[in-house]
Design an enzyme around this catalytic site. Structure first.
Site, short mmCIF file in Angstrom:
data_model
loop_
_atom_site.label_atom_id
_atom_site.label_comp_id
_atom_site.label_asym_id
_atom_site.label_seq_id
_atom_site.Cartn_x
_atom_site.Cartn_y
_atom_site.Cartn_z
N SER A 42 0.28 1.62 -5.06
CA SER A 42 0.01 0.89 -4.21
C SER A 42 -1.61 1.67 -4.15
CB SER A 42 0.66 -0.36 -3.81
OG SER A 42 0.80 0.81 -2.36
N LYS A 85 -1.11 1.25 3.55
CA LYS A 85 -2.30 -0.37 3.11
C LYS A 85 -2.94 -0.25 3.53
CE LYS A 85 1.36 -2.37 0.42
NZ LYS A 85 1.85 -1.79 -0.94
#
Length: 155
Positions: A42, A85
């Protein structure tokens, strides 16, 4: 008997030292920062699987997270898992995704992976409570040939 007493004091001193340094180590890792082994695509190309990063725990506690920071957070959909993230929205920001938009509520942030095509993030589970953020990423330390600071904010 004197020898037993001497050995008992040495053992007690050793145990006290282990407890002391264990407490110092725990506090340093819990409140200061730690090393994190990353897995998953990610955050590619910024952070790759098996990269080791250093995160600090002071900024989240002081609510000093900013746009562009990379954070380590408990997953809002699986509290036994941690996610890495980038912060793309703070409280009050209007976030456009797909054909919709969201206003980030107070006490929350909007998190997205750098690899937009292969990331499960706020676009799928919505704003993330700031209380779930555990650390702010400072730098990548492994692999050694790719050490670099990760505090540059592209936003």
């Amino acid at each position: 008997m004197n020898n037993f007493r001497h050995n008992a004091f040495k053992l007690f001193g050793f145990i006290a030292s282990v407890i002391h340094y264990g407490c110092v180590g725990h506090c340093a890792l819990e409140y200061g920062g730690n090393f994190v082994l990353c897995s998953g695509p990610s955050m590619e190309p910024t952070i790759l699987t098996n990269n080791i990063i250093v995160s600090e725990h002071i900024s989240p506690r002081l609510r000093r997270i900013k746009h562009g920071d990379i954070v380590i957070s408990k997953s809002p959909i699986n509290p036994t898992q941690f996610i890495c993230k980038r912060v793309t929205g703070l409280p009050g920001d209007k976030i456009y995704y797909g054909y919709s938009f969201c206003i980030v509520p107070m006490g929350h942030v909007w998190l997205e992976g750098d690899n937009k095509n292969n990331s499960s993030d706020s676009r799928s589970y919505g704003p993330v409570p700031q209380a779930l953020i555990r650390g702010r990423v400072i730098c990548r330390v492994w692999p050694l040939e790719d050490i670099r600071m990760l505090t540059d904010r592209p936003y």
